[in-house]
Design an enzyme around this catalytic site. Structure first.
Site, PDB file in Angstrom:
ATOM      1  N   ARG A   1       2.226   5.614  17.605  1.00 37.77           N
ATOM      2  CA  ARG A   1       0.813   5.974  17.494  1.00 37.77           C
ATOM      3  C   ARG A   1      -0.009   5.368  18.626  1.00 37.77           C
ATOM      4  O   ARG A   1      -0.948   5.997  19.131  1.00 37.77           O
ATOM      5  CB  ARG A   1       0.266   5.549  16.118  1.00 37.77           C
ATOM      6  CG  ARG A   1       0.695   6.538  15.024  1.00 37.77           C
ATOM      7  CD  ARG A   1       0.049   6.247  13.704  1.00 37.77           C
ATOM      8  NE  ARG A   1       0.772   5.198  12.989  1.00 37.77           N
ATOM      9  CZ  ARG A   1       0.323   4.659  11.855  1.00 37.77           C
ATOM     10  NH1 ARG A   1      -0.809   5.048  11.332  1.00 37.77           N
ATOM     11  NH2 ARG A   1       1.026   3.730  11.249  1.00 37.77           N
TER      12      ARG A   1
ATOM     13  N   CYS B   1      -4.404  13.490  -9.804  1.00 38.89           N
ATOM     14  CA  CYS B   1      -4.327  13.806  -8.373  1.00 38.89           C
ATOM     15  C   CYS B   1      -4.365  12.515  -7.561  1.00 38.89           C
ATOM     16  O   CYS B   1      -4.619  11.448  -8.085  1.00 38.89           O
ATOM     17  CB  CYS B   1      -5.507  14.672  -7.967  1.00 38.89           C
ATOM     18  SG  CYS B   1      -7.042  13.743  -7.880  1.00 38.89           S
TER      19      CYS B   1
ATOM     20  N   LYS C   1       0.820  -1.226   0.000  1.00 37.86           N
ATOM     21  CA  LYS C   1       0.000   0.000   0.000  1.00 37.86           C
ATOM     22  C   LYS C   1       0.843   1.262   0.000  1.00 37.86           C
ATOM     23  O   LYS C   1       0.351   2.335  -0.310  1.00 37.86           O
ATOM     24  CB  LYS C   1      -0.964   0.003   1.161  1.00 37.86           C
ATOM     25  CG  LYS C   1      -0.447   0.517   2.457  1.00 37.86           C
ATOM     26  CD  LYS C   1      -1.632   0.752   3.389  1.00 37.86           C
ATOM     27  CE  LYS C   1      -1.280   1.579   4.580  1.00 37.86           C
ATOM     28  NZ  LYS C   1      -2.431   1.838   5.437  1.00 37.86           N
ATOM     29  N   ASP C   2       2.136   1.143   0.363  1.00 37.44           N
ATOM     30  CA  ASP C   2       2.994   2.338   0.373  1.00 37.44           C
ATOM     31  C   ASP C   2       3.637   2.597  -0.979  1.00 37.44           C
ATOM     32  O   ASP C   2       4.309   3.613  -1.168  1.00 37.44           O
ATOM     33  CB  ASP C   2       4.107   2.161   1.420  1.00 37.44           C
ATOM     34  CG  ASP C   2       3.553   2.213   2.835  1.00 37.44           C
ATOM     35  OD1 ASP C   2       2.429   2.730   3.021  1.00 37.44           O
ATOM     36  OD2 ASP C   2       4.221   1.694   3.739  1.00 37.44           O
TER      37      ASP C   2
ATOM     38  N   ARG D   1      -7.942   8.992   3.324  1.00 30.96           N
ATOM     39  CA  ARG D   1      -8.881   7.925   2.937  1.00 30.96           C
ATOM     40  C   ARG D   1      -9.713   7.507   4.149  1.00 30.96           C
ATOM     41  O   ARG D   1     -10.938   7.365   4.065  1.00 30.96           O
ATOM     42  CB  ARG D   1      -8.127   6.707   2.401  1.00 30.96           C
ATOM     43  CG  ARG D   1      -8.978   5.466   2.221  1.00 30.96           C
ATOM     44  CD  ARG D   1      -8.147   4.220   1.942  1.00 30.96           C
ATOM     45  NE  ARG D   1      -7.227   3.899   3.015  1.00 30.96           N
ATOM     46  CZ  ARG D   1      -7.536   3.145   4.076  1.00 30.96           C
ATOM     47  NH1 ARG D   1      -8.756   2.657   4.209  1.00 30.96           N
ATOM     48  NH2 ARG D   1      -6.643   2.897   5.029  1.00 30.96           N
ATOM     49  N   ARG D   2      -9.072   7.307   5.283  1.00 28.99           N
ATOM     50  CA  ARG D   2      -9.780   6.870   6.485  1.00 28.99           C
ATOM     51  C   ARG D   2     -10.712   7.991   6.988  1.00 28.99           C
ATOM     52  O   ARG D   2     -11.890   7.750   7.263  1.00 28.99           O
ATOM     53  CB  ARG D   2      -8.774   6.475   7.573  1.00 28.99           C
ATOM     54  CG  ARG D   2      -8.045   5.173   7.259  1.00 28.99           C
ATOM     55  CD  ARG D   2      -6.863   4.899   8.171  1.00 28.99           C
ATOM     56  NE  ARG D   2      -6.308   3.560   7.935  1.00 28.99           N
ATOM     57  CZ  ARG D   2      -5.065   3.210   8.247  1.00 28.99           C
ATOM     58  NH1 ARG D   2      -4.249   4.099   8.838  1.00 28.99           N
ATOM     59  NH2 ARG D   2      -4.617   2.007   7.996  1.00 28.99           N
TER      60      ARG D   2
ATOM     61  N   ARG E   1       0.937  10.898  13.669  1.00 28.49           N
ATOM     62  CA  ARG E   1       2.092  10.429  12.915  1.00 28.49           C
ATOM     63  C   ARG E   1       2.930   9.468  13.735  1.00 28.49           C
ATOM     64  O   ARG E   1       2.784   9.377  14.953  1.00 28.49           O
ATOM     65  CB  ARG E   1       2.986  11.633  12.521  1.00 28.49           C
ATOM     66  CG  ARG E   1       2.421  12.579  11.488  1.00 28.49           C
ATOM     67  CD  ARG E   1       2.218  11.913  10.147  1.00 28.49           C
ATOM     68  NE  ARG E   1       3.339  11.061   9.732  1.00 28.49           N
ATOM     69  CZ  ARG E   1       4.461  11.524   9.208  1.00 28.49           C
ATOM     70  NH1 ARG E   1       4.613  12.830   9.058  1.00 28.49           N
ATOM     71  NH2 ARG E   1       5.435  10.699   8.846  1.00 28.49           N
TER      72      ARG E   1
HETATM   73  N1  LIG Z   1       2.813   3.742   6.034  1.00 27.74           N
HETATM   74  C1  LIG Z   1       1.679   3.316   6.767  1.00 27.74           C
HETATM   75  C2  LIG Z   1       1.469   1.847   6.621  1.00 27.74           C
HETATM   76  N2  LIG Z   1       1.867   1.139   5.537  1.00 27.74           N
HETATM   77  C3  LIG Z   1       1.475  -0.197   5.720  1.00 27.74           C
HETATM   78  C4  LIG Z   1       0.841  -0.288   6.946  1.00 27.74           C
HETATM   79  C5  LIG Z   1       0.236  -1.491   7.552  1.00 27.74           C
HETATM   80  C6  LIG Z   1       0.724  -2.786   6.996  1.00 27.74           C
HETATM   81  C7  LIG Z   1       0.168  -3.164   5.644  1.00 27.74           C
HETATM   82  O1  LIG Z   1      -0.773  -2.556   5.116  1.00 27.74           O
HETATM   83  O2  LIG Z   1       0.688  -4.139   5.090  1.00 27.74           O
HETATM   84  C8  LIG Z   1       0.877   0.970   7.537  1.00 27.74           C
HETATM   85  C9  LIG Z   1       0.406   1.304   8.895  1.00 27.74           C
HETATM   86  C10 LIG Z   1      -1.092   1.578   8.940  1.00 27.74           C
HETATM   87  O3  LIG Z   1      -1.696   1.942   7.913  1.00 27.74           O
HETATM   88  O4  LIG Z   1      -1.643   1.403  10.037  1.00 27.74           O
END
Ligand SMILES: NCc1[nH]cc(CCC(=O)O)c1CC(=O)O
Length: 355
Positions: free
Chosen positions: A163, A256, A86-87, A139-140, A157
């Site tokens: 967190r 965007c 996801k990153d 998004r959240r 952060r």
């Molecule tokens: N940079 C935030 C990030 N990137 C991946 C995860 C969680 C692990 C995943 O999605 O595999 C997280 C932490 C979160 O969103 O709580």
């Protein structure tokens, strides 16, 4: 993998967080079980998102979790990178390849209540109006504003441990924070999870981030030695679902980065030709949660190309049914200087992808 190549040390690039290092350990254990002669070296590299723990994520731009790692890969300082899928931005640098996607951990988002509340709350709907939800993800926040308009949202952060500490710190005033189940499961914080959020959550749920819960292993595109080795940890259903999700985001991102959520599910039963049907659900929500376009599609998917096509088709359907207006509104913020009020939300320009 040939005998002599087993002697060469394989260098793995990763972020420095405990979660990232835990994820590398999991990958190395799986690879070593099949390649007992392989030798690995872990190369932790701090990224912009790790170094700057103050600036709200939407202002750090794309690649905030990946740029420095990809530079090391291109410069052959490492042989592959273990990312949270996801990153990863939806496109990788020239010469690089998303070579492998692993079996998905739980992709859902979860609610962690502040320890100061004890067992008072079981779910988001229990919180009184004005309660403060900690999240750095547009998004959240956008999706939860849609279902829980009485809640307040505040940036939070840091890595998972930080967190959780901020969530419990009375002086910071969080009533709960939203995190990914996958990170908490991998770090054994399951006991802190009060509620799992998904599309069907009673009272209002959440569609997760594109790629959430899976690991994306990035390699140099012609490195057959590493690509063939990583087949050990590849999970085809997750790789196809991830490709469909990333294709949707890539198509919507046109100009965007938008707060979108997705949920992909492989449907039971095989088609005559042995293929399986993939269901993808997605939503585009305005930053204030007041406008949204939801959509879903089901298609037989037996290749990465078909997964890619499914994601594109759903993205186009969302755009055709009004998501473009929401995208344009966010685009205008991206282009403009400083902060702009969008409905009830003040947003800073140059926001990064929503995670
Ligand atoms: N940079 C935030 C990030 N990137 C991946 C995860 C969680 C692990 C995943 O999605 O595999 C997280 C932490 C979160 O969103 O709580």
């Amino acid at each position: 993998m040939s005998a002599e190549s087993q002697e060469q040390v394989i260098r793995i690039g990763t972020r420095r967080s405990k979660l990232a290092l835990k994820q590398v350990d999991l990958i190395m254990a799986e690879l070593s079980a099949v390649h007992p002669g392989a030798k690995f070296e872990v190369h932790p590299i701090a990224t912009m998102g790790d170094k700057d723990k103050v600036t709200p994520l939407p202002q750090l731009g794309k690649g905030l979790w990946t740029n420095e790692l990809e530079a090391a890969l291109v410069q052959k300082e490492v042989d592959f990178i273990v990312h949270c899928l996801k990153d990863m931005p939806t496109s990788v640098p020239a010469g690089c390849l998303l070579g492998c996607v692993t079996k998905r951990e739980d992709p859902r988002d979860v609610v962690i209540f502040s320890a100061r509340h004890g067992d008072k709350y079981k779910k988001l709907a229990d919180l009184p109006a004005g309660s403060v939800v900690g999240t750095s993800s547009v998004r959240r926040a956008a999706q939860l504003r849609r279902w829980y308009p009485g809640l307040e949202f505040k940036d939070v952060r840091g890595n998972i441990e930080t967190r959780l500490q901020k969530c419990d710190d009375e002086e910071l005033g969080y009533d709960c924070i939203i995190l990914a189940a996958a990170g908490l499961h991998r770090m054994n914080y399951n006991a802190r999870i009060a509620q799992y959020l998904e599309s069907g959550t009673e009272g209002g749920g959440m569609l997760h981030a594109v790629g959430q819960g899976a690991l994306g292993l990035e390699v140099r595109e012609n490195d057959e030695r590493i690509l063939s080795m990583l087949k050990v940890v590849e999970d085809t259903p997750t790789m196809m679902a991830g490709f469909a999700e990333r294709s949707l985001l890539r198509t919507l991102e046109g100009g965007c980065s938008v707060p979108i959520g997705v949920e992909t599910t492989w449907l039971d039963g095989e088609e005559e030709d042995g293929g399986r049907k993939l269901k993808i659900v997605a939503t585009v929500v305005s930053l204030d949660g007041k406008r949204f376009v939801d959509g879903e599609m089901v298609q037989e998917v037996a290749s990465l190309a078909q997964a890619d096509s499914l994601g594109k088709k759903l993205a186009q359907d969302l755009v055709d049914r009004g998501a473009q207006k929401i995208l344009d509104e966010i685009n205008k913020v991206r282009a403009g200087p400083g902060a702009v009020k969008l409905g009830d939300v003040t947003v800073n320009a140059t926001a990064a992808p929503a995670v």
